[in-house]
Design a protein around this motif. Structure first.
Motif, PDB file in Angstrom:
ATOM      1  N   ALA A   1       0.843  -1.199   0.000  1.00  0.00           N
ATOM      2  CA  ALA A   1       0.000   0.000   0.000  1.00  0.00           C
ATOM      3  C   ALA A   1       0.882   1.255   0.000  1.00  0.00           C
ATOM      4  O   ALA A   1       1.927   1.274   0.639  1.00  0.00           O
ATOM      5  CB  ALA A   1      -0.882  -0.009   1.250  1.00  0.00           C
TER       6      ALA A   1
ATOM      7  N   VAL B   1      -5.519   4.046   6.705  1.00  0.00           N
ATOM      8  CA  VAL B   1      -5.043   3.130   7.742  1.00  0.00           C
ATOM      9  C   VAL B   1      -3.904   3.797   8.512  1.00  0.00           C
ATOM     10  O   VAL B   1      -2.955   4.295   7.903  1.00  0.00           O
ATOM     11  CB  VAL B   1      -4.570   1.800   7.117  1.00  0.00           C
ATOM     12  CG1 VAL B   1      -4.210   0.793   8.202  1.00  0.00           C
ATOM     13  CG2 VAL B   1      -5.655   1.222   6.201  1.00  0.00           C
TER      14      VAL B   1
ATOM     15  N   LYS C   1      -1.022   3.144  11.417  1.00  0.00           N
ATOM     16  CA  LYS C   1      -0.337   2.032  12.091  1.00  0.00           C
ATOM     17  C   LYS C   1       0.781   2.527  12.989  1.00  0.00           C
ATOM     18  O   LYS C   1       1.603   3.341  12.566  1.00  0.00           O
ATOM     19  CB  LYS C   1       0.296   1.090  11.044  1.00  0.00           C
ATOM     20  CG  LYS C   1      -0.687   0.478  10.073  1.00  0.00           C
ATOM     21  CD  LYS C   1      -0.001  -0.532   9.156  1.00  0.00           C
ATOM     22  CE  LYS C   1      -1.047  -1.299   8.358  1.00  0.00           C
ATOM     23  NZ  LYS C   1      -0.469  -2.376   7.534  1.00  0.00           N
TER      24      LYS C   1
ATOM     25  N   VAL D   1      -3.045  -1.224  14.639  1.00  0.00           N
ATOM     26  CA  VAL D   1      -3.510  -0.898  13.293  1.00  0.00           C
ATOM     27  C   VAL D   1      -4.949  -0.414  13.361  1.00  0.00           C
ATOM     28  O   VAL D   1      -5.821  -1.131  13.842  1.00  0.00           O
ATOM     29  CB  VAL D   1      -3.432  -2.143  12.377  1.00  0.00           C
ATOM     30  CG1 VAL D   1      -4.052  -1.858  11.014  1.00  0.00           C
ATOM     31  CG2 VAL D   1      -1.990  -2.597  12.225  1.00  0.00           C
TER      32      VAL D   1
ATOM     33  N   ILE E   1      -8.151   1.180  11.146  1.00  0.00           N
ATOM     34  CA  ILE E   1      -8.712   1.522   9.841  1.00  0.00           C
ATOM     35  C   ILE E   1      -9.731   2.628  10.075  1.00  0.00           C
ATOM     36  O   ILE E   1     -10.711   2.429  10.798  1.00  0.00           O
ATOM     37  CB  ILE E   1      -9.317   0.274   9.185  1.00  0.00           C
ATOM     38  CG1 ILE E   1      -8.169  -0.706   8.908  1.00  0.00           C
ATOM     39  CG2 ILE E   1     -10.064   0.633   7.894  1.00  0.00           C
ATOM     40  CD1 ILE E   1      -8.563  -2.067   8.493  1.00  0.00           C
TER      41      ILE E   1
ATOM     42  N   GLU F   1      -1.325   4.802   5.781  1.00  0.00           N
ATOM     43  CA  GLU F   1      -1.275   4.107   4.501  1.00  0.00           C
ATOM     44  C   GLU F   1      -2.625   3.941   3.831  1.00  0.00           C
ATOM     45  O   GLU F   1      -3.681   4.011   4.456  1.00  0.00           O
ATOM     46  CB  GLU F   1      -0.484   2.802   4.635  1.00  0.00           C
ATOM     47  CG  GLU F   1      -1.245   1.566   4.851  1.00  0.00           C
ATOM     48  CD  GLU F   1      -0.353   0.323   4.968  1.00  0.00           C
ATOM     49  OE1 GLU F   1       0.878   0.359   4.998  1.00  0.00           O
ATOM     50  OE2 GLU F   1      -0.962  -0.745   5.038  1.00  0.00           O
ATOM     51  N   GLU F   2      -2.525   3.759   2.541  1.00  0.00           N
ATOM     52  CA  GLU F   2      -3.675   3.570   1.674  1.00  0.00           C
ATOM     53  C   GLU F   2      -4.434   2.312   2.095  1.00  0.00           C
ATOM     54  O   GLU F   2      -3.822   1.299   2.445  1.00  0.00           O
ATOM     55  CB  GLU F   2      -3.109   3.430   0.252  1.00  0.00           C
ATOM     56  CG  GLU F   2      -4.013   2.925  -0.805  1.00  0.00           C
ATOM     57  CD  GLU F   2      -3.212   2.387  -2.004  1.00  0.00           C
ATOM     58  OE1 GLU F   2      -3.826   2.249  -3.065  1.00  0.00           O
ATOM     59  OE2 GLU F   2      -2.007   2.086  -1.876  1.00  0.00           O
ATOM     60  N   PHE F   3      -5.758   2.361   2.047  1.00  0.00           N
ATOM     61  CA  PHE F   3      -6.591   1.207   2.367  1.00  0.00           C
ATOM     62  C   PHE F   3      -6.656   0.307   1.130  1.00  0.00           C
ATOM     63  O   PHE F   3      -6.983   0.756   0.037  1.00  0.00           O
ATOM     64  CB  PHE F   3      -7.988   1.708   2.748  1.00  0.00           C
ATOM     65  CG  PHE F   3      -8.970   0.617   3.053  1.00  0.00           C
ATOM     66  CD1 PHE F   3      -8.924  -0.057   4.262  1.00  0.00           C
ATOM     67  CD2 PHE F   3      -9.952   0.276   2.126  1.00  0.00           C
ATOM     68  CE1 PHE F   3      -9.836  -1.065   4.544  1.00  0.00           C
ATOM     69  CE2 PHE F   3     -10.867  -0.733   2.410  1.00  0.00           C
ATOM     70  CZ  PHE F   3     -10.812  -1.404   3.624  1.00  0.00           C
ATOM     71  N   LEU F   4      -6.332  -0.958   1.320  1.00  0.00           N
ATOM     72  CA  LEU F   4      -6.369  -1.906   0.203  1.00  0.00           C
ATOM     73  C   LEU F   4      -7.573  -2.820   0.349  1.00  0.00           C
ATOM     74  O   LEU F   4      -8.005  -3.117   1.462  1.00  0.00           O
ATOM     75  CB  LEU F   4      -5.108  -2.769   0.182  1.00  0.00           C
ATOM     76  CG  LEU F   4      -3.774  -2.073  -0.051  1.00  0.00           C
ATOM     77  CD1 LEU F   4      -2.645  -3.095   0.021  1.00  0.00           C
ATOM     78  CD2 LEU F   4      -3.763  -1.372  -1.407  1.00  0.00           C
TER      79      LEU F   4
ATOM     80  N   GLU G   1      -7.474 -11.677   2.124  1.00  0.00           N
ATOM     81  CA  GLU G   1      -6.143 -11.768   2.741  1.00  0.00           C
ATOM     82  C   GLU G   1      -5.660 -13.209   2.759  1.00  0.00           C
ATOM     83  O   GLU G   1      -6.447 -14.134   2.937  1.00  0.00           O
ATOM     84  CB  GLU G   1      -6.190 -11.234   4.170  1.00  0.00           C
ATOM     85  CG  GLU G   1      -6.279  -9.726   4.231  1.00  0.00           C
ATOM     86  CD  GLU G   1      -6.258  -9.194   5.655  1.00  0.00           C
ATOM     87  OE1 GLU G   1      -5.304  -9.497   6.402  1.00  0.00           O
ATOM     88  OE2 GLU G   1      -7.215  -8.492   6.026  1.00  0.00           O
TER      89      GLU G   1
ATOM     90  N   MET H   1      -2.471  -9.155   0.669  1.00  0.00           N
ATOM     91  CA  MET H   1      -3.832  -8.830   0.225  1.00  0.00           C
ATOM     92  C   MET H   1      -3.832  -9.080  -1.280  1.00  0.00           C
ATOM     93  O   MET H   1      -2.964  -8.588  -1.998  1.00  0.00           O
ATOM     94  CB  MET H   1      -4.116  -7.360   0.535  1.00  0.00           C
ATOM     95  CG  MET H   1      -5.512  -6.916   0.227  1.00  0.00           C
ATOM     96  SD  MET H   1      -6.616  -7.060   1.622  1.00  0.00           S
ATOM     97  CE  MET H   1      -6.307  -5.765   2.679  1.00  0.00           C
TER      98      MET H   1
ATOM     99  N   GLU I   1       1.585  -6.933   5.704  1.00  0.00           N
ATOM    100  CA  GLU I   1       2.557  -6.931   6.803  1.00  0.00           C
ATOM    101  C   GLU I   1       3.520  -8.096   6.643  1.00  0.00           C
ATOM    102  O   GLU I   1       3.213  -9.104   6.011  1.00  0.00           O
ATOM    103  CB  GLU I   1       1.853  -7.063   8.163  1.00  0.00           C
ATOM    104  CG  GLU I   1       1.126  -8.382   8.330  1.00  0.00           C
ATOM    105  CD  GLU I   1       0.800  -8.745   9.775  1.00  0.00           C
ATOM    106  OE1 GLU I   1       1.389  -8.161  10.691  1.00  0.00           O
ATOM    107  OE2 GLU I   1      -0.038  -9.643   9.973  1.00  0.00           O
TER     108      GLU I   1
HETATM  109  P1  AMP Z   1      -1.510  -5.903  10.496  1.00  0.00           P
HETATM  110  O1  AMP Z   1      -1.297  -5.956  11.982  1.00  0.00           O
HETATM  111  O2  AMP Z   1      -0.590  -4.965   9.780  1.00  0.00           O
HETATM  112  O3  AMP Z   1      -1.617  -7.254   9.891  1.00  0.00           O
HETATM  113  O4  AMP Z   1      -2.979  -5.334  10.308  1.00  0.00           O
HETATM  114  C1  AMP Z   1      -4.083  -5.978  10.891  1.00  0.00           C
HETATM  115  C2  AMP Z   1      -5.194  -6.081   9.890  1.00  0.00           C
HETATM  116  O5  AMP Z   1      -5.590  -4.777   9.450  1.00  0.00           O
HETATM  117  C3  AMP Z   1      -4.809  -6.811   8.613  1.00  0.00           C
HETATM  118  O6  AMP Z   1      -4.910  -8.188   8.755  1.00  0.00           O
HETATM  119  C4  AMP Z   1      -5.799  -6.246   7.636  1.00  0.00           C
HETATM  120  O7  AMP Z   1      -7.036  -6.906   7.742  1.00  0.00           O
HETATM  121  C5  AMP Z   1      -5.978  -4.828   8.095  1.00  0.00           C
HETATM  122  N1  AMP Z   1      -5.122  -3.918   7.323  1.00  0.00           N
HETATM  123  C6  AMP Z   1      -3.845  -3.558   7.585  1.00  0.00           C
HETATM  124  N2  AMP Z   1      -3.386  -2.733   6.647  1.00  0.00           N
HETATM  125  C7  AMP Z   1      -4.371  -2.539   5.742  1.00  0.00           C
HETATM  126  C8  AMP Z   1      -4.510  -1.796   4.528  1.00  0.00           C
HETATM  127  N3  AMP Z   1      -3.527  -1.057   4.042  1.00  0.00           N
HETATM  128  N4  AMP Z   1      -5.684  -1.871   3.883  1.00  0.00           N
HETATM  129  C9  AMP Z   1      -6.706  -2.615   4.370  1.00  0.00           C
HETATM  130  N5  AMP Z   1      -6.651  -3.339   5.484  1.00  0.00           N
HETATM  131  C10 AMP Z   1      -5.490  -3.315   6.181  1.00  0.00           C
END
Ligand code: AMP
Ligand code: GLY
Length: 426
Positions: free
Chosen positions: A118, A142, A144, A154, A156, A186-189, A193, A274, A284
């Motif tokens: 992203a 997003v 983080k 994290v 959203i 960061e950009e929402f994707l 997953e 993703m 991640e």
């Molecule tokens: P992470 O701890 O980075 O895995 O984030 C936890 C959850 O947040 C992920 O499993 C995704 O479902 C969601 N997530 C994290 N980053 C994004 C993103 N850029 N766009 C959409 N969903 C995200």
């Protein structure tokens, strides 16, 4: 061989069970371990984060190989400390564990080496972050925390105001302590997953069977984010085409990038992907086996786990056989009522033996008290079944999980349903 397993979760129980199958294993120490591991490991009351005490224990007890899988000790440099004492380990050195320990580092790495992820901006100054969110971000966005935050760092955010408030909580109010001093916006994707764990010795990378986590606490992906309420493997969204593309565009470039940065990664590298309409992108990286992904991946592994782990440390993975069954697996987590917020502990657990007849019952938040297994954490057990089809694996896992009971226990009832629908569409 004498093996030391660091940690106390379902992941560590699954790893210990698999390692115990290797005939050259004479003893397994688990530090601190849990109630399930107590039946075949010697439990050692040292906290997983106590690098000094753990290393001293390994040395004084003649440990031949230490398996370090929780994120904290890896990011604290436990592998470096063990290696300095001549003890071989499974797991990355501290400078390679940075790939999980700092999201800013991971994002910069991906930008520098052109690895799909992203779009983002990183900040250590709240005013600059607020300005960026107001002027440049589009919602949802997003936010983080840079460092380790038990999967809670994290957020959203559907609106800019929420994003600014999230960033303020992290940067000004220290909601995640030091971990939130810097943030990534960061950009929402969008897209399904997929989790992919891979063995690597720094040069060779061997992906394991793919999996799908279920992070929200309640059915239908409602409720709060958790450490993971269940998993299935393989993940039907991870088609051979996606897998080939991920290998070419993400896995091998990440390995090469870490080598070029002088941070050669050895151990298990976890890719949280993703599958977007533009192809797979990295959500991640984790520097370790996932939990509860491990609880569905390892029961499908047909080759020897310890051999593969030793090969990552010795650099001989290219000559090592790593094989997985074509069966499917489902893991259902049984949690304490109130998890992930507030819950009671110390309840006796019934039905463990009956459940164990048709499934693997991995302990996580349990301990042995007065000869009985009682609850001692939020995620208490992970019940895994395997079968030739996903539908059967799900049915078997639930049939076993339903036999287990303790006060206020709960589980999701829809683990694997999204995967089943995806299979039907394919
Ligand atoms: P992470 O701890 O980075 O895995 O984030 C936890 C959850 O947040 C992920 O499993 C995704 O479902 C969601 N997530 C994290 N980053 C994004 C993103 N850029 N766009 C959409 N969903 C995200
Ligand atoms: N299940 C996700 C993780 O281990 O971080």
């Amino acid at each position: 061989m004498k093996i030391l397993i660091v940690g106390s979760g379902g992941r560590e129980h699954a790893i210990a069970e698999k390692i115990a199958m290797n005939p050259s294993v004479e003893k397994i120490y688990a530090a601190p371990g849990n109630g399930g591991m107590a039946s075949f490991c010697e439990l050692v009351p040292i906290a997983a984060t106590d690098v000094g005490a753990m290393t001293a224990f390994a040395k004084s007890h003649g440990v031949d190989f230490a398996v370090v899988t929780p994120d904290d000790p890896l990011c604290l440099g436990m592998v470096d400390a063990m290696n300095a004492e001549g003890i071989a380990c499974f797991g990355p050195e501290q400078k390679a564990a940075m790939i999980e320990g700092s999201k800013v580092f991971a994002k910069e790495l991906m930008r520098k080496y052109g690895i799909p992820t992203a779009r983002y901006a990183a900040f250590d100054d709240f005013a600059a972050c607020e300005k960026y969110i107001r002027e440049e971000a589009s919602c949802p966005v997003v936010v983080k925390a840079d460092g380790l935050a038990l999967g809670k760092g994290v957020l959203i955010c559907p609106t800019k105001e929420m994003a600014i408030s999230a960033a303020r909580g992290m940067m000004r109010e220290a909601r995640f302590g030091d971990a939130g001093r810097r943030v990534v916006v960061e950009e929402f994707l969008e897209g399904p997953e997929v989790s992919v764990l891979a063995f690597t010795d720094g040069d060779t990378l061997i992906p394991m069977v793919s999996s799908m986590d279920h992070k929200r606490a309640l059915d239908g992906d409602e409720g709060l984010n958790t450490g993971g309420m269940g998993t299935v493997a393989p993940n039907p969204y991870y088609t051979p085409e996606v897998a080939a593309r991920a290998m070419r565009e993400i896995f091998l470039p990440t390995l090469a990038a870490m080598r070029s940065e002088g941070r050669t990664f050895r151990g298990c590298l976890y890719f949280g992907l993703m599958i977007t309409k533009d192809g797979p992108k990295v959500i991640e990286y984790n520097c370790r086996f996932g939990d509860p992904e491990t609880q569905v991946v390892l029961p499908l592994m047909e080759s020897d786990l310890l051999t593969a782990m030793l090969a990552t440390a010795k650099g001989t993975l290219a000559q090592t056989e790593v094989k997985f069954s074509t069966d499917c697996a489902c893991c259902v987590v049984i949690a304490s009522g109130g998890y992930p917020v507030k819950y009671d502990k110390g309840f006796p657990i019934s039905g463990l033996e009956a459940a164990g007849e048709g499934a693997h019952v991995y302990h996580a938040g349990t301990k042995l008290a007065g000869g009985k297994i009682v609850t001692s954490g939020g995620r208490v057990l992970g019940v895994t079944a395997t079968a030739p089809s996903l539908r059967e694996a799900i049915a078997k896992a639930y049939a076993a999980a339903e036999k287990i009971h303790f006060e206020n226990c709960f589980m999701r009832h829809d683990i694997g349903q999204r995967a089943l629908k995806a299979e039907e569409k394919a």
